[in-house]
Design a protein around this motif. Structure first.
Motif, PDB file in Angstrom:
ATOM      1  N   ASP A 112       0.791  -1.232   0.000  1.00 31.99           N
ATOM      2  CA  ASP A 112       0.000   0.000   0.000  1.00 31.99           C
ATOM      3  C   ASP A 112       0.824   1.283   0.000  1.00 31.99           C
ATOM      4  OD1 ASP A 112      -1.510  -2.078   2.245  1.00 31.99           O
ATOM      5  OD2 ASP A 112      -2.611  -1.448   0.447  1.00 31.99           O
ATOM      6  N   HIS A 113       2.017   1.229   0.551  1.00 30.98           N
ATOM      7  CA  HIS A 113       2.834   2.437   0.681  1.00 30.98           C
ATOM      8  C   HIS A 113       4.261   2.131   0.272  1.00 30.98           C
ATOM      9  CE1 HIS A 113      -0.514   4.075   2.996  1.00 30.98           C
ATOM     10  NE2 HIS A 113      -0.491   2.966   3.710  1.00 30.98           N
ATOM     11  N   TRP A 114       4.893   3.090  -0.384  1.00 30.83           N
ATOM     12  CA  TRP A 114       6.237   2.887  -0.924  1.00 30.83           C
ATOM     13  C   TRP A 114       7.152   4.048  -0.567  1.00 30.83           C
ATOM     14  CZ3 TRP A 114       7.789  -1.374  -3.849  1.00 30.83           C
ATOM     15  CH2 TRP A 114       6.770  -2.281  -4.171  1.00 30.83           C
ATOM     16  N   GLY A 115       8.432   3.725  -0.393  1.00 32.12           N
ATOM     17  CA  GLY A 115       9.439   4.757  -0.261  1.00 32.12           C
ATOM     18  C   GLY A 115       9.902   5.236  -1.622  1.00 32.12           C
ATOM     19  N   GLN A 116      10.835   6.171  -1.617  1.00 30.40           N
ATOM     20  CA  GLN A 116      11.289   6.780  -2.871  1.00 30.40           C
ATOM     21  C   GLN A 116      12.413   5.986  -3.538  1.00 30.40           C
ATOM     22  OE1 GLN A 116      12.446   7.636   0.042  1.00 30.40           O
ATOM     23  NE2 GLN A 116      14.655   7.775  -0.289  1.00 30.40           N
ATOM     24  N   GLY A 117      13.013   5.076  -2.808  1.00 25.55           N
ATOM     25  CA  GLY A 117      14.048   4.223  -3.371  1.00 25.55           C
ATOM     26  C   GLY A 117      15.456   4.664  -3.012  1.00 25.55           C
ATOM     27  N   ALA A 118      16.361   3.701  -2.983  1.00 28.41           N
ATOM     28  CA  ALA A 118      17.784   3.961  -2.719  1.00 28.41           C
ATOM     29  C   ALA A 118      18.609   3.176  -3.735  1.00 28.41           C
ATOM     30  CB  ALA A 118      18.157   3.533  -1.310  1.00 28.41           C
ATOM     31  N   GLN A 119      19.556   3.864  -4.364  1.00 27.29           N
ATOM     32  CA  GLN A 119      20.374   3.224  -5.393  1.00 27.29           C
ATOM     33  C   GLN A 119      21.477   2.383  -4.758  1.00 27.29           C
ATOM     34  OE1 GLN A 119      20.182   3.391  -8.957  1.00 27.29           O
ATOM     35  NE2 GLN A 119      21.688   1.730  -8.758  1.00 27.29           N
ATOM     36  N   VAL A 120      21.594   1.157  -5.223  1.00 27.57           N
ATOM     37  CA  VAL A 120      22.695   0.273  -4.840  1.00 27.57           C
ATOM     38  C   VAL A 120      23.421  -0.130  -6.121  1.00 27.57           C
ATOM     39  CG1 VAL A 120      23.314  -1.983  -3.907  1.00 27.57           C
ATOM     40  CG2 VAL A 120      21.582  -0.580  -2.760  1.00 27.57           C
ATOM     41  N   THR A 121      24.716   0.143  -6.159  1.00 26.52           N
ATOM     42  CA  THR A 121      25.515  -0.191  -7.331  1.00 26.52           C
ATOM     43  C   THR A 121      26.678  -1.066  -6.892  1.00 26.52           C
ATOM     44  OG1 THR A 121      24.947   1.913  -8.379  1.00 26.52           O
ATOM     45  CG2 THR A 121      26.824   0.697  -9.283  1.00 26.52           C
ATOM     46  N   VAL A 122      26.794  -2.227  -7.524  1.00 23.84           N
ATOM     47  CA  VAL A 122      27.860  -3.169  -7.197  1.00 23.84           C
ATOM     48  C   VAL A 122      28.771  -3.289  -8.408  1.00 23.84           C
ATOM     49  CG1 VAL A 122      28.425  -5.469  -6.370  1.00 23.84           C
ATOM     50  CG2 VAL A 122      26.253  -4.415  -5.704  1.00 23.84           C
ATOM     51  N   SER A 123      30.022  -2.907  -8.244  1.00 24.76           N
ATOM     52  CA  SER A 123      30.974  -2.955  -9.346  1.00 24.76           C
ATOM     53  C   SER A 123      31.708  -4.293  -9.357  1.00 24.76           C
ATOM     54  CB  SER A 123      31.967  -1.811  -9.240  1.00 24.76           C
ATOM     55  OG  SER A 123      32.725  -1.942  -8.058  1.00 24.76           O
ATOM     56  N   SER A 124      32.064  -4.718 -10.556  1.00 23.09           N
ATOM     57  CA  SER A 124      32.750  -6.014 -10.685  1.00 23.09           C
ATOM     58  C   SER A 124      34.251  -5.862 -10.589  1.00 23.09           C
ATOM     59  CB  SER A 124      32.375  -6.660 -12.018  1.00 23.09           C
ATOM     60  OG  SER A 124      32.702  -5.803 -13.077  1.00 23.09           O
TER      61      SER A 124
END
Length: 124
Positions: A112-124
């Protein structure tokens, strides 16, 4: 009504760890079933993990089982996602979501409710 704000995303090398937090407003936080979802560029949103209202039971997608841990602290109105042994394929925007009904669902349509999101970036 509950408002959710994610924090803790960032850039990490493969094999590293990150911890995400989802802070909620409102005094009824403990009545919500909480889930984490993620969406990578060009891909559909997918379920990551979920936790029951009092943290007794947790659920995980097969792709993160054994590497990610979801937990919550209702006194702090916060849910956490500890991510270990990160892989490049974990790169995505991570969202926390709240569901008013107490039973488990892994479809984002059931939240029903959502946050705005957080970016996660994993480099190889």
């Amino acid at each position: 009504q509950v408002q959710l704000v994610e924090s803790g995303g960032g850039l990490v090398q493969a094999g590293g760890s990150l911890s995400l937090s989802c802070a909620a407003s409102g005094r009824t936080f403990s009545t919500y079933f909480i889930g984490w979802f993620r969406q990578a560029p060009g891909k559909e949103r997918e379920f990551v993990a979920a936790i029951t209202r009092f943290g007794v039971t947790t659920y995980y997608a097969d792709s993160v089982k054994g590497r990610f841990t979801i937990s919550r602290d209702n006194a702090k109105n916060t849910v956490y996602l500890q991510m270990n042994s990160l892989k490049p394929e974990d790169t995505a925007v991570y969202y926390c979501a709240a569901r008013q009904r107490p039973n488990y669902r892994d479809s984002g349509l059931e939240y029903d409710h959502w946050g705005q999101g957080a970016q996660v970036t994993v480099s190889s």
